[in-house]
Structure formats: structure tokens, C-alpha cells
Design a protein around this motif. Structure first.
Motif, PDB file in Angstrom:
ATOM      1  N   ILE A   8      54.613 106.156  35.717  1.00 44.79           N
ATOM      2  CA  ILE A   8      53.476 105.607  36.467  1.00 44.79           C
ATOM      3  C   ILE A   8      52.868 104.390  35.768  1.00 44.79           C
ATOM      4  N   HIS A  32      41.109 100.396  33.722  1.00 45.12           N
ATOM      5  CA  HIS A  32      40.198 101.532  33.744  1.00 45.12           C
ATOM      6  C   HIS A  32      40.955 102.828  34.000  1.00 45.12           C
ATOM      7  N   ASP A  33      40.563 103.881  33.285  1.00 46.00           N
ATOM      8  CA  ASP A  33      41.117 105.208  33.541  1.00 46.00           C
ATOM      9  C   ASP A  33      40.640 105.670  34.926  1.00 46.00           C
ATOM     10  N   ILE A  34      41.540 106.268  35.683  1.00 45.27           N
ATOM     11  CA  ILE A  34      41.209 106.680  37.050  1.00 45.27           C
ATOM     12  C   ILE A  34      40.197 107.836  37.063  1.00 45.27           C
ATOM     13  N   ASN A  89      46.635 110.485  22.563  1.00 46.50           N
ATOM     14  CA  ASN A  89      47.221 111.814  22.692  1.00 46.50           C
ATOM     15  C   ASN A  89      48.738 111.684  22.587  1.00 46.50           C
ATOM     16  N   ASP A  97      49.603 113.653  28.754  1.00 44.99           N
ATOM     17  CA  ASP A  97      49.997 113.875  30.158  1.00 44.99           C
ATOM     18  C   ASP A  97      50.934 112.794  30.667  1.00 44.99           C
ATOM     19  N   VAL A  98      50.648 111.557  30.325  1.00 46.09           N
ATOM     20  CA  VAL A  98      51.476 110.434  30.795  1.00 46.09           C
ATOM     21  C   VAL A  98      52.302 109.931  29.616  1.00 46.09           C
ATOM     22  N   HIS A 102      49.673 105.139  25.411  1.00 47.18           N
ATOM     23  CA  HIS A 102      48.420 104.499  25.816  1.00 47.18           C
ATOM     24  C   HIS A 102      47.325 104.879  24.837  1.00 47.18           C
ATOM     25  N   HIS A 104      43.357 105.452  24.612  1.00 50.20           N
ATOM     26  CA  HIS A 104      42.095 105.624  25.341  1.00 50.20           C
ATOM     27  C   HIS A 104      40.986 104.935  24.547  1.00 50.20           C
TER      28      HIS A 104
HETATM   29  P1  5GP Z   1      46.824 111.461  28.474  1.00 54.64           P
HETATM   30  O1  5GP Z   1      46.405 112.876  28.698  1.00 54.64           O
HETATM   31  O2  5GP Z   1      48.293 111.262  28.749  1.00 54.64           O
HETATM   32  O3  5GP Z   1      46.398 110.907  27.139  1.00 54.64           O
HETATM   33  O4  5GP Z   1      45.976 110.592  29.501  1.00 54.64           O
HETATM   34  C1  5GP Z   1      46.455 110.070  30.674  1.00 54.64           C
HETATM   35  C2  5GP Z   1      45.289 109.370  31.326  1.00 54.64           C
HETATM   36  O5  5GP Z   1      45.786 108.566  32.370  1.00 54.64           O
HETATM   37  C3  5GP Z   1      44.267 110.338  31.957  1.00 54.64           C
HETATM   38  O6  5GP Z   1      42.979 110.092  31.385  1.00 54.64           O
HETATM   39  C4  5GP Z   1      44.311 110.002  33.441  1.00 54.64           C
HETATM   40  O7  5GP Z   1      43.046 110.041  34.050  1.00 54.64           O
HETATM   41  C5  5GP Z   1      44.900 108.609  33.454  1.00 54.64           C
HETATM   42  N1  5GP Z   1      45.704 108.313  34.630  1.00 54.64           N
HETATM   43  C6  5GP Z   1      46.700 109.088  35.139  1.00 54.64           C
HETATM   44  N2  5GP Z   1      47.239 108.498  36.217  1.00 54.64           N
HETATM   45  C7  5GP Z   1      46.570 107.320  36.389  1.00 54.64           C
HETATM   46  C8  5GP Z   1      46.682 106.270  37.349  1.00 54.64           C
HETATM   47  O8  5GP Z   1      47.509 106.283  38.272  1.00 54.64           O
HETATM   48  N3  5GP Z   1      45.830 105.217  37.212  1.00 54.64           N
HETATM   49  C9  5GP Z   1      44.907 105.160  36.202  1.00 54.64           C
HETATM   50  N4  5GP Z   1      44.116 104.082  36.172  1.00 54.64           N
HETATM   51  N5  5GP Z   1      44.783 106.129  35.280  1.00 54.64           N
HETATM   52  C10 5GP Z   1      45.587 107.201  35.377  1.00 54.64           C
END
Ligand code: 5GP
Ligand code: ZN
Length: 119
Positions: A8, A32-34, A89, A97-98, A102, A104
Motif C-alpha cells: 500500500i 498524514h497517517d489515515i 514499529n 502492520d504495513v 515508515h 511515525h
Molecule cells: P504500523 O503499525 O505498521 O507501524 O503503522 C501503519 C500505519 O499506517 C498506521 O498508523 C495506519 O493508520 C497507517 N495507514 C495504513 N494504511 C494507510 C493508508 O492507506 N493511508 C495512510 N495515510 N495511512 C495508512
């Protein structure tokens, strides 16, 4: 530039999925985080598909350095004038999760809740 067609954040980097971008150059994107977890919450990514910090090696050092070097300026521009929290993370244990590396950036006008209880 590595790319995972099912990723994604690769799609966001390629402009195939919309995001509220706050900075972009040839190798970095910030958006921006969604689901914001703080008044300021954005993500910084290398456009190159690197799954996680656990997969990084010395060849990734320049872009990782650039990401960190840019964080303060972008945080200030977004309204986090007096500091911010930086979270990466990583993997199952880090509850990533992704799987596209990235950073934060969390902040805002007021101090965030403590992450680790003191005493
Ligand atoms: P992780 O848990 O992998 O560190 O964080 C993934 C972050 O990506 C989460 O805070 C989630 O809200 C954000 N996120 C997931 N999908 C999308 C998306 O399609 N667009 C945006 N802007 N943020 C996303
Ligand atoms: Zn990716």
C-alpha cells in the motif's frame, strides 16, 4: 527503486492511492497517517520498498539518515513546535502492520502521554 506491487505504501509513493502529502522528493515521501493517534501524526517513508528496519543494511543508511534529518523541520511545519515522538514499529514483535518501512512522527502543541511508566 524496489517496488512491491501489493504494498500500500508503494502505491501511495507512486500516486496510485491518494494520501495527504506533506513532503516529497525523489526518494522520500511524508504524508498524514489515515488514523491519527495525536494532533500531529504523519509518516515518513523511503519510496524504495524496504519492508522493515530489520531488513535495512548499510546501503540504506543515506536515505534513513535523510529521513531523520528531515523529521524536525516537517514536525515544526505541521504544528509540533516543541518536540515530537519518533516510532518505527518493526516486525511481529514490534507490531508492524504495513511492511514498507515508515517512521511515525507524533506530536502537537501539548506533551504526549508517556509511553513507558517511570518508577
Ligand atoms: P504500523 O503499525 O505498521 O507501524 O503503522 C501503519 C500505519 O499506517 C498506521 O498508523 C495506519 O493508520 C497507517 N495507514 C495504513 N494504511 C494507510 C493508508 O492507506 N493511508 C495512510 N495515510 N495511512 C495508512
Ligand atoms: Zn512498499
Amino acid at each position: 527503486m524496489r517496488r512491491d506491487p501489493s504494498c500500500i505504501f508503494c502505491k501511495i509513493a507512486a500516486g496510485e492511492i491518494p494520501a495527504k502529502k506533506i513532503f516529497e522528493d525523489d526518494e522520500i515521501l511524508a504524508f498524514h497517517d489515515i488514523h491519527p493517534a495525536a494532533p500531529v501524526h504523519f509518516l515518513m517513508i523511503p519510496k524504495d520498498h524496504l519492508p522493515s528496519l530489520a531488513d535495512a543494511d548499510e546501503s540504506d543508511a543515506p536515505v534513513l539518515g535523510r529521513l531523520l534529518a528531515l523529521a524536525g523541520r516537517l514536525a515544526r511545519e505541521q504544528g509540533s513546535a516543541d518536540g515530537f515522538r519518533t516510532i518505527v514499529n518493526t516486525g511481529r514483535v514490534g507490531r508492524q502492520d504495513v511492511y514498507h518501512l515508515h517512521i511515525h512522527i507524533l506530536g502537537g502543541p501539548s506533551p504526549l502521554p508517556r509511553m513507558i511508566a517511570k518508577e
